[in-house]
Scaffold this active site. Structure first.
Site, PDB file in Angstrom:
ATOM      1  N   THR A  41       0.687  -1.159   0.019  1.00 16.13           N
ATOM      2  CA  THR A  41      -0.038   0.152   0.197  1.00 16.13           C
ATOM      3  C   THR A  41       0.777   1.254  -0.223  1.00 16.13           C
ATOM      4  O   THR A  41       1.860   1.293   0.526  1.00 16.13           O
ATOM      5  CB  THR A  41      -0.890   0.038   1.440  1.00 16.13           C
ATOM      6  OG1 THR A  41      -1.405   1.258   1.376  1.00 16.13           O
ATOM      7  CG2 THR A  41      -0.316  -0.280   2.385  1.00 16.13           C
ATOM      8  N   TYR A  98      -1.597  -0.247  10.477  1.00 13.87           N
ATOM      9  CA  TYR A  98      -1.660  -0.805   9.102  1.00 13.87           C
ATOM     10  C   TYR A  98      -0.505  -0.800   8.272  1.00 13.87           C
ATOM     11  O   TYR A  98      -0.295  -1.562   7.691  1.00 13.87           O
ATOM     12  CB  TYR A  98      -3.207  -0.166   8.643  1.00 13.87           C
ATOM     13  CG  TYR A  98      -3.356  -0.703   6.978  1.00 13.87           C
ATOM     14  CD1 TYR A  98      -3.475  -1.828   6.627  1.00 13.87           C
ATOM     15  CD2 TYR A  98      -3.092   0.283   6.089  1.00 13.87           C
ATOM     16  CE1 TYR A  98      -3.829  -2.037   5.153  1.00 13.87           C
ATOM     17  CE2 TYR A  98      -3.164  -0.092   4.679  1.00 13.87           C
ATOM     18  CZ  TYR A  98      -3.353  -1.349   4.349  1.00 13.87           C
ATOM     19  OH  TYR A  98      -3.649  -1.683   2.899  1.00 13.87           O
TER      20      TYR A  98
HETATM   21  N1  UFG Z   1     -13.050  10.986   2.729  1.00 17.54           N
HETATM   22  C1  UFG Z   1     -14.130  12.097   3.026  1.00 17.54           C
HETATM   23  N2  UFG Z   1     -15.058  11.616   3.531  1.00 17.54           N
HETATM   24  C2  UFG Z   1     -15.359  10.409   3.860  1.00 17.54           C
HETATM   25  C3  UFG Z   1     -14.655   9.310   3.665  1.00 17.54           C
HETATM   26  C4  UFG Z   1     -13.315   9.858   2.852  1.00 17.54           C
HETATM   27  O1  UFG Z   1     -13.701  13.415   2.928  1.00 17.54           O
HETATM   28  O2  UFG Z   1     -16.419  10.072   4.332  1.00 17.54           O
HETATM   29  C5  UFG Z   1     -11.585  11.377   2.301  1.00 17.54           C
HETATM   30  C6  UFG Z   1     -10.399  11.201   3.114  1.00 17.54           C
HETATM   31  O3  UFG Z   1     -10.427  12.035   4.077  1.00 17.54           O
HETATM   32  C7  UFG Z   1      -9.466  11.175   2.144  1.00 17.54           C
HETATM   33  C8  UFG Z   1     -10.147  10.555   0.891  1.00 17.54           C
HETATM   34  O4  UFG Z   1     -11.574  10.995   0.884  1.00 17.54           O
HETATM   35  O5  UFG Z   1      -8.707  12.440   1.891  1.00 17.54           O
HETATM   36  C9  UFG Z   1      -9.921   9.127   0.631  1.00 17.54           C
HETATM   37  O6  UFG Z   1     -10.421   8.633   1.808  1.00 17.54           O
HETATM   38  P1  UFG Z   1     -10.582   6.838   1.686  1.00 17.54           P
HETATM   39  O7  UFG Z   1     -10.858   6.580   2.945  1.00 17.54           O
HETATM   40  O8  UFG Z   1     -11.369   6.453   0.352  1.00 17.54           O
HETATM   41  O9  UFG Z   1      -9.213   6.267   1.367  1.00 17.54           O
HETATM   42  P2  UFG Z   1      -7.674   6.771   2.080  1.00 17.54           P
HETATM   43  O10 UFG Z   1      -7.030   7.561   1.220  1.00 17.54           O
HETATM   44  O11 UFG Z   1      -7.964   6.967   3.408  1.00 17.54           O
HETATM   45  O12 UFG Z   1      -7.058   5.053   2.212  1.00 17.54           O
HETATM   46  C10 UFG Z   1      -6.681   4.560   1.067  1.00 17.54           C
HETATM   47  C11 UFG Z   1      -6.768   2.972   1.363  1.00 17.54           C
HETATM   48  C12 UFG Z   1      -6.066   2.470   2.575  1.00 17.54           C
HETATM   49  C13 UFG Z   1      -4.655   3.022   2.355  1.00 17.54           C
HETATM   50  C14 UFG Z   1      -4.361   4.405   1.858  1.00 17.54           C
HETATM   51  C15 UFG Z   1      -3.087   4.892   1.303  1.00 17.54           C
HETATM   52  O13 UFG Z   1      -8.153   2.861   1.649  1.00 17.54           O
HETATM   53  O14 UFG Z   1      -5.918   1.202   2.397  1.00 17.54           O
HETATM   54  O15 UFG Z   1      -5.214   4.743   0.854  1.00 17.54           O
HETATM   55  O16 UFG Z   1      -2.780   4.391   0.265  1.00 17.54           O
HETATM   56  F1  UFG Z   1      -3.771   2.755   3.303  1.00 17.54           F
END
Ligand code: UFG
Length: 325
Positions: A118, A142
């Site tokens: 990741t 993680y």
């Molecule tokens: N976000 C919102 N509102 C929500 C959910 C998410 O604004 O209800 C934002 C988050 O703050 C982030 C973006 O949308 O900026 C994407 O969020 P996700 O939760 O979809 O994904 P992440 O970037 O947090 O996480 C992903 C993978 C992880 C991995 C990470 C880093 O799901 O497993 O990328 O590569 F670790």
């Protein structure tokens, strides 16, 4: 050439799409999954062996029975927030579980593995786009657990001649373009399916976690990569290992970032629904920008994302998540 591939976590989101891609490339995927997050219905291209990663005897028996030429290792806990609350569970499953797998592989002379890693291994990036040579500094258990496994693979490779492909995904998105498989995370935490749920009236609104980041519209930017493209990269990686290729660590992303607001706009355009937005505080641990430099995967795997277009990723996800199905 033996075409059987053991796929741990093959009933999960990325794993099930990888099984489909493997099957289309002429391989026989054998799924090993405890069905704690994955679903049996997603296992359609080969046998489904139910078992825990840490059950080394069972894993060894499955490997002895099917004699896979290589392993694709997806099985892991993936939710970063949960890993902060329950680190022991994450290390047990993701790290200790992988050690069981490696011992079982060694006992039966399986010396090739494609590992699902990741972008979380980079932590808060110092610059963007991020190449594989960027420093590694995960900010949650993680990401730590995935980095530990990367290092274990390096050590085992040096000691025993194991060969690996470590694939570092950015934000997995989209859904099976044929609509055969659907994302199934419970509870859902990922942005695109959450925005779709808001569009389909399954939740009242979508929260934007932070509007004061140092980005053009103030919201976080991510590199969304289609799950079918992740699947094709895994197939290329296993083919490369089977053809005698050396070990490799590669980013999987498109090289292009979209903000949270741009994602919401793409869902609005795809569904023609005006989604209610709630402005919320930043989510702890979220970097402002995570965008891959994917040039190594292009060069060494010959990989090019087919569905780099955000609108198309959203359309595919909407098609399988729409309530009428
Ligand atoms: N976000 C919102 N509102 C929500 C959910 C998410 O604004 O209800 C934002 C988050 O703050 C982030 C973006 O949308 O900026 C994407 O969020 P996700 O939760 O979809 O994904 P992440 O970037 O947090 O996480 C992903 C993978 C992880 C991995 C990470 C880093 O799901 O497993 O990328 O590569 F670790």
């Amino acid at each position: 050439m033996d075409k059987t591939i053991l796929v741990t976590g093959g009933a999960g989101f990325v794993g099930s799409h990888a099984c489909k891609a493997l099957s289309q490339a002429g391989f026989c995927p054998v799924v090993y999954d405890d069905l704690s997050n994955g679903v049996r219905d997603a296992v359609r291209w080969g046998p489904c062996e139910v078992g825990k990663l840490e059950d080394e005897a069972r894993l060894a028996a499955v490997i002895a029975e099917y004699k896979p030429a290589a392993v694709m290792h997806f099985a892991a806990f993936i939710e970063a927030g949960e890993s902060v609350r329950e680190p022991e569970r994450f290390y047990q499953n993701n790290v200790a579980g992988t050690l069981s797998l490696l011992r079982a592989m060694r006992a039966h002379d399986v010396g090739k593995i494609v590992f699902s890693s990741t972008a979380a291994v980079y932590g808060n990036p110092k610059f963007t786009p991020i190449p594989e040579t960027h420093g590694l500094n995960p900010v949650n258990p993680y990401g730590q657990s995935k980095l530990m496994v990367e290092r274990i693979l390096g050590d085992v490779a040096a000691a025993q001649g194991l060969r690996f492909s470590i694939l570092r995904y950015f934000n997995a998105a989209g859904a099976d373009p044929d609509g055969e498989l659907r994302e199934n995370h419970q509870p859902e935490t990922h942005l695109i399916p959450l925005v779709l749920q808001a569009a389909f009236g399954q939740r009242p609104d979508i929260a934007i976690f932070g509007t004061d980041y140092d980005t053009p519209d103030g919201t976080c930017i991510r590199d969304y990569v289609h799950v079918a493209d992740l699947a094709s990269a895994h197939t290329l990686a296993v083919q490369r290992l089977l053809a005698g290729g050396t070990s490799l660590t590669a980013n999987l992303g498109t090289g292009r970032g979209f903000s949270v607001r741009e994602v919401i706009d793409a869902v609005k355009a795809a569904t023609r629904v005006d989604i209610r937005i709630r402005l919320a505080d930043r989510r702890p641990g979220d970097p402002a920008i995570l965008v891959a430099d994917p040039s190594r995967a292009a060069r060494d795997l010959g990989w090019a994302p087919r569905y780099a277009d955000l609108a198309q990723q959203v359309q595919h996800a909407a098609a399988v998540l729409a309530p009428s199905r």
